[in-house]
Write a protein that holds these residues in place. Structure first.
Motif, short mmCIF file in Angstrom:
data_model
loop_
_atom_site.label_atom_id
_atom_site.label_comp_id
_atom_site.label_asym_id
_atom_site.label_seq_id
_atom_site.Cartn_x
_atom_site.Cartn_y
_atom_site.Cartn_z
N TRP A 130 -6.36 -11.59 -12.97
CA TRP A 130 -6.28 -11.38 -11.52
C TRP A 130 -7.01 -10.13 -11.11
O TRP A 130 -7.41 -9.08 -11.91
CB TRP A 130 -4.76 -10.82 -11.30
CG TRP A 130 -4.42 -10.69 -9.70
CD1 TRP A 130 -3.98 -11.72 -9.12
CD2 TRP A 130 -4.56 -9.48 -9.09
NE1 TRP A 130 -3.91 -11.18 -7.73
CE2 TRP A 130 -4.05 -9.98 -7.47
CE3 TRP A 130 -4.90 -8.21 -9.37
CZ2 TRP A 130 -4.19 -9.07 -6.68
CZ3 TRP A 130 -4.83 -7.36 -8.06
CH2 TRP A 130 -4.47 -7.54 -6.90
N TYR A 143 -3.88 0.31 7.21
CA TYR A 143 -3.12 -0.93 6.92
C TYR A 143 -2.07 -0.90 8.04
O TYR A 143 -1.97 -1.98 8.82
CB TYR A 143 -2.41 -0.96 5.70
CG TYR A 143 -1.37 -2.09 5.51
CD1 TYR A 143 -2.11 -3.35 4.98
CD2 TYR A 143 -0.18 -1.83 5.60
CE1 TYR A 143 -1.11 -4.43 5.01
CE2 TYR A 143 0.61 -2.95 5.45
CZ TYR A 143 0.11 -4.13 5.28
OH TYR A 143 1.16 -5.12 4.95
N TYR A 160 6.97 -10.49 11.17
CA TYR A 160 6.91 -9.24 9.99
C TYR A 160 7.97 -8.45 10.06
O TYR A 160 9.06 -8.50 9.16
CB TYR A 160 5.54 -8.59 10.19
CG TYR A 160 5.46 -7.47 9.28
CD1 TYR A 160 4.86 -7.73 8.05
CD2 TYR A 160 5.59 -5.96 9.62
CE1 TYR A 160 4.89 -6.43 7.18
CE2 TYR A 160 5.52 -5.14 8.83
CZ TYR A 160 5.01 -5.27 7.54
OH TYR A 160 4.78 -4.22 6.48
N GLY A 183 4.48 -4.41 -4.84
CA GLY A 183 3.34 -4.67 -3.92
C GLY A 183 3.74 -3.92 -2.42
O GLY A 183 3.81 -4.40 -1.39
N ASP A 204 2.60 -0.64 -7.04
CA ASP A 204 1.51 -1.46 -6.27
C ASP A 204 0.23 -1.29 -7.24
O ASP A 204 0.00 -0.28 -7.93
CB ASP A 204 1.22 -0.64 -4.96
CG ASP A 204 0.38 -1.80 -4.09
OD1 ASP A 204 1.01 -1.98 -2.97
OD2 ASP A 204 -0.61 -1.87 -4.38
N GLN A 205 -0.65 -2.24 -7.15
CA GLN A 205 -1.89 -2.06 -8.04
C GLN A 205 -2.99 -1.09 -7.28
O GLN A 205 -3.89 -0.96 -7.84
CB GLN A 205 -2.57 -3.43 -8.15
CG GLN A 205 -2.84 -4.29 -7.08
CD GLN A 205 -3.97 -4.11 -6.19
OE1 GLN A 205 -5.11 -3.90 -7.22
NE2 GLN A 205 -4.50 -3.96 -5.20
N PHE A 227 2.30 -7.21 -10.74
CA PHE A 227 3.43 -8.17 -10.82
C PHE A 227 3.73 -8.80 -12.14
O PHE A 227 4.81 -8.86 -12.50
CB PHE A 227 3.00 -9.43 -9.87
CG PHE A 227 3.54 -9.41 -8.31
CD1 PHE A 227 4.89 -9.28 -8.07
CD2 PHE A 227 2.64 -9.03 -7.37
CE1 PHE A 227 5.47 -9.45 -6.76
CE2 PHE A 227 3.19 -9.16 -6.05
CZ PHE A 227 4.53 -9.06 -5.92
N SER A 243 7.56 -8.03 -0.10
CA SER A 243 6.97 -8.41 1.35
C SER A 243 5.50 -8.60 1.35
O SER A 243 4.80 -7.64 0.96
CB SER A 243 7.63 -7.68 2.43
OG SER A 243 7.00 -6.42 2.39
N TYR A 244 4.94 -9.74 1.84
CA TYR A 244 3.34 -10.00 2.20
C TYR A 244 2.74 -9.58 0.63
O TYR A 244 1.76 -9.31 1.15
CB TYR A 244 3.17 -9.20 3.33
CG TYR A 244 3.49 -9.69 4.53
CD1 TYR A 244 2.68 -10.59 5.23
CD2 TYR A 244 4.86 -9.75 5.15
CE1 TYR A 244 3.08 -11.26 6.66
CE2 TYR A 244 5.11 -10.34 6.36
CZ TYR A 244 4.32 -11.10 6.86
OH TYR A 244 4.69 -11.88 8.11
C1 LIG Z 1 -0.57 -7.34 2.54
S1 LIG Z 1 0.05 -5.95 1.69
C2 LIG Z 1 1.64 -5.88 1.93
C3 LIG Z 1 2.37 -4.24 1.92
C4 LIG Z 1 3.79 -4.28 2.16
N1 LIG Z 1 4.45 -5.05 1.32
C5 LIG Z 1 4.17 -4.88 3.35
O1 LIG Z 1 4.91 -5.88 3.50
O2 LIG Z 1 3.74 -4.25 4.32
C6 LIG Z 1 0.08 -6.48 -0.13
C7 LIG Z 1 0.19 -5.37 -1.24
O3 LIG Z 1 0.36 -6.07 -2.25
C8 LIG Z 1 -0.57 -5.02 -3.32
N2 LIG Z 1 -0.71 -6.23 -4.41
C9 LIG Z 1 -1.31 -7.52 -4.20
N3 LIG Z 1 -1.52 -8.21 -5.50
C10 LIG Z 1 -0.79 -7.31 -6.29
C11 LIG Z 1 -0.58 -7.58 -7.53
N4 LIG Z 1 -1.00 -8.27 -8.10
N5 LIG Z 1 0.30 -6.47 -8.15
C12 LIG Z 1 0.79 -5.57 -7.49
N6 LIG Z 1 0.48 -5.31 -6.04
C13 LIG Z 1 -0.26 -6.17 -5.68
C14 LIG Z 1 -1.39 -4.96 -2.53
O4 LIG Z 1 -2.15 -3.89 -3.36
C15 LIG Z 1 -1.09 -4.52 -1.34
O5 LIG Z 1 -0.53 -2.97 -1.07
#
Ligand SMILES: C[S@@+](CC[C@H](N)C(=O)[O-])C[C@H]1O[C@@H](n2cnc3c(N)ncnc32)[C@H](O)[C@@H]1O
Length: 342
Positions: A130, A143, A160, A183, A204-205, A227, A243-244
């Motif tokens: 990943w 964001y 949303y 995330g 979060d990553q 994840f 979420s998302y």
């Molecule tokens: C589109 S944002 C959504 C943020 C928040 N959950 C929201 O609903 O507004 C996606 C988030 O997921 C995190 N993310 C994406 N892939 C991930 C992974 N494999 N492990 C951990 N975090 C991840 C990203 O760094 C980012 O902060």
């Protein structure tokens, strides 16, 4: 104080202190008259930090980089180290489980052993493959502003607020329960559980996302992690929300993510995921065809660039693995899965 005394106070050896000096980690001053090293309070403090970091497996080179980087706080560094150790731990666990299975399969079944080794290899590859193709560190600052809920040719954020509110409504918790938001981004979902007096942990990553999240909601405990290697011990959280975020994982990784969530969830725990997902494959095809007919190339490109889930696959996995599952579809591309362990 002299080296012998310093070593005694720090419960280490003079040889170790000389070694750290030779590696440039400490530079005690020397007495002009006899060239003996003089250790100050500051040196002792620094050596204690070095010893503590060595104890948790940080290499001498990494310690040097950390101590020379004024932008990285000790807690940020420890968070990164914890995340790395969890990844190693999970890899080790997979290896040990494979050895157990190899032993169970009987020593004369060489083919079986080869198969198990291949399975392990695939697992390692999936876990390490990943990459953040979206560069969330760069997105973090703007964001919240960029979540435009209307006025796009293809609006992934339509619904949303409703989706986040539904997660909040579905997940029942009591004060002091531990809620994990994976995330978490800037904290828009996780923070909803603060008013229910939960202890919210945001994983979060992206370090920048975590920084912004912490700035907005200091009460949230942020942890760097992934994840597929959550920085938490087994059965330690009451509820997991997300979420998302899951749609950034290819489908094969999504099921591993559910396995990982199950590892950290307590018995009777809940999972609630609101994300970009189709009802199932047939529905995905239908929605894509509709965008094609409408000439909405942006929608088609976005859908192909990310990994919108097939909700039925996730729901089936959860049902087969001891969860009671409820699903909601808000619109063509946004769905929710609520699962309670029984
Ligand atoms: C589109 S944002 C959504 C943020 C928040 N959950 C929201 O609903 O507004 C996606 C988030 O997921 C995190 N993310 C994406 N892939 C991930 C992974 N494999 N492990 C951990 N975090 C991840 C990203 O760094 C980012 O902060």
């Amino acid at each position: 104080m002299k080296i012998k005394e310093a070593a005694k106070i720090l419960n280490t050896t003079t040889k170790t202190l000389r070694f750290y000096e030779s590696k440039g980690l400490i530079t005690p001053e020397k007495d002009e008259n006899n060239q003996y090293r003089i250790y100050t309070e500051y040196d002792l403090y620094r050596i204690n930090t070095i010893l503590a970091l060595r104890e948790i497996g940080v290499s001498v080179e990494e310690i040097k980089t950390l101590l020379n980087n004024p932008n990285l706080s000790m807690s940020q560094y420890l968070d990164i180290q914890r995340s790395a150790l969890f990844e190693q731990w999970i890899e080790m666990r997979d290896m040990i489980e494979t050895i157990d299975q190899m032993l169970d399969s009987g020593s004369n079944s060489v083919d079986n052993i080869h198969q198990l080794a291949n399975h392990l290899k695939n697992l390692k590859e999936i876990r390490s493959k990943w990459q953040d193709r979206w560069n969330f560190d760069d997105q973090a600052m703007d964001y919240d502003e960029n979540i435009k809920k209307e006025g796009h040719v293809f609006n992934v954020h339509e619904g949303y607020d409703e989706a986040l509110a539904t997660v909040e409504e579905k997940v029942h918790i009591q004060a002091e329960d531990i809620v994990l938001d994976i995330g978490i981004g800037t904290g828009n979902l996780g923070s909803r559980f603060l008013k229910k007096e939960a202890h919210v942990i945001g994983v979060d990553q992206s370090e920048k996302m975590l920084e912004i999240c912490k700035g907005k909601h200091p009460e949230i405990e942020t942890r760097k992690g992934h994840f597929l290697a959550l920085p938490l011990l087994d059965h330690s959280v009451d509820a997991i929300v997300s979420s998302y975020a899951l749609h950034h994982l290819p489908d094969e990784e999504k099921l591993l993510a559910l396995i990982e969530m199950t590892r950290v969830l307590k018995s009777n725990g809940q999972i609630c995921i609101a994300d970009l997902m189709f009802e199932n494959q047939a529905n995905r095809k239908k929605v894509l065809e509709a965008y094609q007919e409408a000439g909405n190339q942006v929608a088609i490109e976005v859908i192909h660039d990310e990994y919108f889930a097939d909700k039925s696959i996730l729901a089936n996995w959860l049902s087969e693995n001891g969860y009671q599952v409820e699903i909601i579809q808000f619109n063509d591309i946004l769905g929710l899965i609520y699962a309670k362990k029984y």
